[in-house]
Write a protein that holds these residues in place. Structure first.
Motif, PDB file in Angstrom:
ATOM      1  N   TRP A   1      36.797 -29.997 -50.525  1.00 32.52           N
ATOM      2  CA  TRP A   1      36.266 -31.055 -50.525  1.00 32.52           C
ATOM      3  C   TRP A   1      35.583 -31.610 -48.798  1.00 32.52           C
ATOM      4  CZ3 TRP A   1      40.878 -31.668 -52.529  1.00 32.52           C
ATOM      5  CH2 TRP A   1      41.399 -32.802 -52.211  1.00 32.52           C
ATOM      6  N   LEU A   2      37.066 -31.086 -48.266  1.00 42.63           N
ATOM      7  CA  LEU A   2      36.836 -31.531 -46.489  1.00 42.63           C
ATOM      8  C   LEU A   2      35.632 -30.875 -45.995  1.00 42.63           C
ATOM      9  CD1 LEU A   2      40.370 -32.788 -46.779  1.00 42.63           C
ATOM     10  CD2 LEU A   2      37.987 -34.618 -46.062  1.00 42.63           C
ATOM     11  N   SER A   3      35.140 -29.317 -46.694  1.00 38.39           N
ATOM     12  CA  SER A   3      34.414 -28.997 -46.098  1.00 38.39           C
ATOM     13  C   SER A   3      33.124 -29.407 -46.539  1.00 38.39           C
ATOM     14  CB  SER A   3      35.023 -27.029 -46.084  1.00 38.39           C
ATOM     15  OG  SER A   3      33.888 -26.624 -45.761  1.00 38.39           O
ATOM     16  N   PRO A   4      32.094 -29.809 -45.829  1.00 37.27           N
ATOM     17  CA  PRO A   4      30.977 -29.952 -46.374  1.00 37.27           C
ATOM     18  C   PRO A   4      29.742 -28.674 -47.059  1.00 37.27           C
ATOM     19  CG  PRO A   4      31.250 -31.002 -43.602  1.00 37.27           C
ATOM     20  CD  PRO A   4      32.425 -29.890 -44.701  1.00 37.27           C
ATOM     21  N   VAL A   5      29.882 -27.500 -46.730  1.00 40.59           N
ATOM     22  CA  VAL A   5      29.945 -26.278 -47.169  1.00 40.59           C
ATOM     23  C   VAL A   5      30.689 -25.762 -48.466  1.00 40.59           C
ATOM     24  CG1 VAL A   5      30.018 -23.694 -46.505  1.00 40.59           C
ATOM     25  CG2 VAL A   5      29.440 -24.583 -44.716  1.00 40.59           C
ATOM     26  N   LEU A   6      31.567 -26.065 -48.413  1.00 43.12           N
ATOM     27  CA  LEU A   6      32.499 -25.795 -49.572  1.00 43.12           C
ATOM     28  C   LEU A   6      32.535 -27.098 -50.807  1.00 43.12           C
ATOM     29  CD1 LEU A   6      36.075 -24.389 -49.102  1.00 43.12           C
ATOM     30  CD2 LEU A   6      33.897 -23.107 -49.559  1.00 43.12           C
ATOM     31  N   ALA A   7      32.590 -28.087 -49.993  1.00 47.34           N
ATOM     32  CA  ALA A   7      31.213 -29.736 -51.454  1.00 47.34           C
ATOM     33  C   ALA A   7      30.880 -28.987 -51.603  1.00 47.34           C
ATOM     34  CB  ALA A   7      31.144 -30.468 -50.878  1.00 47.34           C
ATOM     35  N   GLN A   8      29.102 -27.600 -51.408  1.00 49.99           N
ATOM     36  CA  GLN A   8      28.341 -27.453 -51.811  1.00 49.99           C
ATOM     37  C   GLN A   8      28.127 -26.412 -52.959  1.00 49.99           C
ATOM     38  OE1 GLN A   8      24.662 -26.871 -48.875  1.00 49.99           O
ATOM     39  NE2 GLN A   8      26.023 -26.438 -47.538  1.00 49.99           N
ATOM     40  N   HIS A   9      29.343 -26.719 -52.815  1.00 48.82           N
ATOM     41  CA  HIS A   9      30.289 -25.160 -54.160  1.00 48.82           C
ATOM     42  C   HIS A   9      30.298 -25.755 -55.070  1.00 48.82           C
ATOM     43  CE1 HIS A   9      29.740 -20.884 -52.027  1.00 48.82           C
ATOM     44  NE2 HIS A   9      29.815 -21.768 -51.345  1.00 48.82           N
ATOM     45  N   GLU A  10      31.030 -27.436 -54.786  1.00 52.29           N
ATOM     46  CA  GLU A  10      31.908 -27.400 -56.166  1.00 52.29           C
ATOM     47  C   GLU A  10      30.279 -28.187 -57.191  1.00 52.29           C
ATOM     48  OE1 GLU A  10      36.048 -28.908 -55.551  1.00 52.29           O
ATOM     49  OE2 GLU A  10      34.781 -29.904 -54.113  1.00 52.29           O
ATOM     50  N   VAL A  11      29.628 -28.682 -56.135  1.00 55.43           N
ATOM     51  CA  VAL A  11      28.211 -29.553 -56.551  1.00 55.43           C
ATOM     52  C   VAL A  11      27.742 -28.807 -57.029  1.00 55.43           C
ATOM     53  CG1 VAL A  11      25.977 -30.097 -56.117  1.00 55.43           C
ATOM     54  CG2 VAL A  11      28.266 -31.492 -54.373  1.00 55.43           C
ATOM     55  N   GLU A  12      27.191 -27.107 -57.335  1.00 53.87           N
ATOM     56  CA  GLU A  12      27.296 -26.552 -57.921  1.00 53.87           C
ATOM     57  C   GLU A  12      27.118 -26.158 -59.860  1.00 53.87           C
ATOM     58  OE1 GLU A  12      26.675 -22.541 -55.497  1.00 53.87           O
ATOM     59  OE2 GLU A  12      24.771 -23.860 -54.134  1.00 53.87           O
ATOM     60  N   ASP A  13      28.590 -26.058 -59.338  1.00 52.19           N
ATOM     61  CA  ASP A  13      29.784 -25.803 -60.398  1.00 52.19           C
ATOM     62  C   ASP A  13      29.341 -26.991 -61.156  1.00 52.19           C
ATOM     63  OD1 ASP A  13      30.240 -23.738 -59.731  1.00 52.19           O
ATOM     64  OD2 ASP A  13      32.627 -24.039 -58.914  1.00 52.19           O
ATOM     65  N   ILE A  14      29.116 -27.926 -60.912  1.00 50.10           N
ATOM     66  CA  ILE A  14      29.418 -29.423 -61.686  1.00 50.10           C
ATOM     67  C   ILE A  14      27.556 -29.816 -62.843  1.00 50.10           C
ATOM     68  CG2 ILE A  14      29.220 -31.968 -61.479  1.00 50.10           C
ATOM     69  CD1 ILE A  14      31.608 -31.683 -59.081  1.00 50.10           C
ATOM     70  N   THR A  15      26.849 -29.056 -61.260  1.00 52.95           N
ATOM     71  CA  THR A  15      25.477 -29.320 -61.797  1.00 52.95           C
ATOM     72  C   THR A  15      25.427 -28.607 -63.058  1.00 52.95           C
ATOM     73  OG1 THR A  15      24.621 -30.215 -59.726  1.00 52.95           O
ATOM     74  CG2 THR A  15      22.577 -29.094 -60.835  1.00 52.95           C
ATOM     75  N   ARG A  16      25.623 -27.342 -62.891  1.00 50.57           N
ATOM     76  CA  ARG A  16      25.565 -25.776 -63.647  1.00 50.57           C
ATOM     77  C   ARG A  16      26.010 -26.409 -64.957  1.00 50.57           C
ATOM     78  NH1 ARG A  16      26.255 -21.980 -59.537  1.00 50.57           N
ATOM     79  NH2 ARG A  16      28.806 -22.397 -59.702  1.00 50.57           N
ATOM     80  N   ALA A  17      27.838 -27.344 -65.491  1.00 48.79           N
ATOM     81  CA  ALA A  17      27.601 -28.001 -66.371  1.00 48.79           C
ATOM     82  C   ALA A  17      26.705 -28.992 -67.094  1.00 48.79           C
ATOM     83  CB  ALA A  17      29.268 -28.030 -66.270  1.00 48.79           C
TER      84      ALA A  17
ATOM     85  N   ALA B   1      45.634 -31.227 -44.989  1.00 47.79           N
ATOM     86  CA  ALA B   1      44.653 -32.046 -45.468  1.00 47.79           C
ATOM     87  C   ALA B   1      43.443 -31.301 -45.030  1.00 47.79           C
ATOM     88  CB  ALA B   1      44.432 -33.079 -46.136  1.00 47.79           C
ATOM     89  N   PHE B   2      43.373 -30.453 -43.665  1.00 52.58           N
ATOM     90  CA  PHE B   2      42.279 -30.317 -43.549  1.00 52.58           C
ATOM     91  C   PHE B   2      42.151 -28.585 -43.713  1.00 52.58           C
ATOM     92  CE2 PHE B   2      43.216 -34.932 -42.386  1.00 52.58           C
ATOM     93  CZ  PHE B   2      41.512 -35.267 -43.024  1.00 52.58           C
ATOM     94  N   GLY B   3      42.988 -28.058 -43.500  1.00 55.01           N
ATOM     95  CA  GLY B   3      42.860 -26.616 -43.340  1.00 55.01           C
ATOM     96  C   GLY B   3      41.310 -26.404 -42.982  1.00 55.01           C
ATOM     97  N   TYR B   4      40.536 -26.418 -44.620  1.00 54.54           N
ATOM     98  CA  TYR B   4      38.874 -25.825 -44.678  1.00 54.54           C
ATOM     99  C   TYR B   4      37.860 -26.010 -43.520  1.00 54.54           C
ATOM    100  CZ  TYR B   4      41.136 -24.434 -49.004  1.00 54.54           C
ATOM    101  OH  TYR B   4      41.821 -24.055 -49.812  1.00 54.54           O
ATOM    102  N   LEU B   5      38.099 -27.547 -43.806  1.00 59.30           N
ATOM    103  CA  LEU B   5      37.723 -28.595 -41.923  1.00 59.30           C
ATOM    104  C   LEU B   5      37.670 -28.433 -41.008  1.00 59.30           C
ATOM    105  CD1 LEU B   5      36.494 -32.299 -41.371  1.00 59.30           C
ATOM    106  CD2 LEU B   5      37.420 -30.451 -39.605  1.00 59.30           C
ATOM    107  N   ALA B   6      39.223 -27.227 -40.683  1.00 55.47           N
ATOM    108  CA  ALA B   6      39.244 -26.707 -39.169  1.00 55.47           C
ATOM    109  C   ALA B   6      38.880 -25.688 -39.427  1.00 55.47           C
ATOM    110  CB  ALA B   6      41.072 -27.305 -39.363  1.00 55.47           C
ATOM    111  N   ARG B   7      38.853 -24.445 -40.601  1.00 58.35           N
ATOM    112  CA  ARG B   7      38.677 -23.743 -40.606  1.00 58.35           C
ATOM    113  C   ARG B   7      37.396 -23.017 -39.939  1.00 58.35           C
ATOM    114  NH1 ARG B   7      40.080 -19.859 -46.052  1.00 58.35           N
ATOM    115  NH2 ARG B   7      38.422 -20.904 -46.537  1.00 58.35           N
ATOM    116  N   GLU B   8      36.561 -23.978 -40.668  1.00 57.95           N
ATOM    117  CA  GLU B   8      34.969 -23.691 -40.734  1.00 57.95           C
ATOM    118  C   GLU B   8      34.311 -24.432 -39.463  1.00 57.95           C
ATOM    119  OE1 GLU B   8      31.753 -23.017 -42.955  1.00 57.95           O
ATOM    120  OE2 GLU B   8      33.266 -24.278 -43.935  1.00 57.95           O
ATOM    121  N   TYR B   9      35.057 -25.009 -38.713  1.00 59.28           N
ATOM    122  CA  TYR B   9      35.046 -24.958 -37.118  1.00 59.28           C
ATOM    123  C   TYR B   9      35.616 -25.121 -36.140  1.00 59.28           C
ATOM    124  CZ  TYR B   9      31.915 -28.005 -40.533  1.00 59.28           C
ATOM    125  OH  TYR B   9      30.873 -28.618 -41.772  1.00 59.28           O
ATOM    126  N   GLY B  10      36.868 -23.429 -36.505  1.00 60.82           N
ATOM    127  CA  GLY B  10      36.975 -22.892 -35.359  1.00 60.82           C
ATOM    128  C   GLY B  10      38.465 -23.680 -34.746  1.00 60.82           C
TER     129      GLY B  10
END
Length: 314
Positions: A147-163, A211-220
């Motif tokens: 959830w700490l990656s704004p990009v991956l957070a969008q995927h979570e929103v999509e999963d929640i919305t479908r349900a 906790a910030f591995g996804y955020l770090a990876r997203e922005y180099g």
């Protein structure tokens, strides 16, 4: 005599008609009440609550299981919490690797009428053991902090919305519009991070836990965690010494900790290296300060960006 019988017959018909009408009205009211029933959704911790609430707006009742201000890694549900989940229409959690109690919980409640959403289920998780050499806590090395990656957070929103749409198709258009609006905000947040961090002079930052591995990876960037995936695991003296040398070598001036846990370990490393400490919020729950400032997920993420700038630009 015949007139009396006719009158009685008519009277009997009126009574029968009244009874039938009453039954029909009762059934109509019952059907109307059933169709008007609001969705009841239970979410685990703040990001799951925020994403869900933004999608449903005022069309559903959304509960937050783990109160803001509570560190969620070691939280366990009470009997009352289990009953609340059982009575809900949808249960939303982030990951079996974060809310580790969900596996056992889902075997103890009746899920035949309950939609269960593991919001990170479609995302390939980082193996934290491969990403860094930090001392990981016992258990899985899968990093659930997507959830700490704004990009991956969008995927979570999509999963929640479908349900949510499956559970309440009549409001599909509203839910899709709300989800689109939220994803647009997350996309803007992603762009803000990209624009701000692309010229960073320092690419490494030190955090209290991984906790910030996804955020770090997203922005180099590269996260250097003091502890592993759980904030309550303290590193050995040898590990602290290794981190102190790495911090000095890379001229790192800020050691980040989080507001819901003790800053003792971060402060120890800062004292050893002459660095300062700052809060970098993993959004595992809003702090009292966040709530006083009226911050939500987007607000905290922007605040985190400003805190990162303190160590990445000099």
């Amino acid at each position: 005599m015949r007139k009396i019988l006719v009158k009685n017959y008519i009277y009997l018909l009126l009574i029968i008609a009244f009874i039938i009408s009453g039954c029909s009205n009762s059934q109509d009211k019952e059907q109307s009440t059933k169709s008007a029933k609001r969705l009841h959704i239970v979410t685990t911790f703040y990001p799951m609550y925020y994403f869900t609430k933004q999608v449903v707006g005022n069309k559903a009742d959304v509960d937050l299981l783990i109160p803001n201000g509570t560190e969620p890694h070691d939280w366990e549900p009470t009997t009352k919490d289990l009953a609340n989940i059982q009575d809900s229409d949808i249960f939303v959690y982030n990951s079996r690797y974060f809310e580790t109690w969900t596996k056992k919980m889902l075997t103890s409640v009746d899920t035949s009428n309950l939609k269960v959403v593991e919001a990170s289920s479609g995302i390939k998780l980082i193996n934290a053991l491969e990403e860094n050499k930090s001392e990981l806590n016992s258990g899985s090395s899968k990093d659930p902090h997507v959830w700490l990656s704004p990009v991956l957070a969008q995927h979570e929103v999509e999963d929640i919305t479908r349900a949510i749409i499956k559970a309440d198709a009549k409001n599909k258009n509203l839910y899709e519009e709300n989800a689109s609006s939220l994803k647009s905000k997350l996309s803007d947040l992603d762009q803000l991070y990209k624009t701000t961090l692309k010229t960073a002079t320092q690419k490494q930052f030190v955090t209290q836990h991984a906790a910030f591995g996804y955020l770090a990876r997203e922005y180099g960037l590269k996260q250097i965690p003091i502890a592993g995936l759980s904030p309550d695991v303290e590193p050995s003296m040898g590990k602290l010494q290794e981190l102190a040398e790495l911090t000095k070598k890379n001229n790192i001036k800020i050691i980040y900790f989080e507001g819901l846990t003790s800053s003792k370990v971060a402060q120890t490393l800062a004292d050893e290296t002459g660095a300062k400490t700052e809060v970098l919020n993993p959004l595992e729950g809003l702090t009292k300060e966040d709530q006083k400032e009226g911050l939500d997920y987007i607000g905290v993420m922007k605040k985190n960006l400003n805190k990162l700038k303190l160590s990445l630009f000099y």
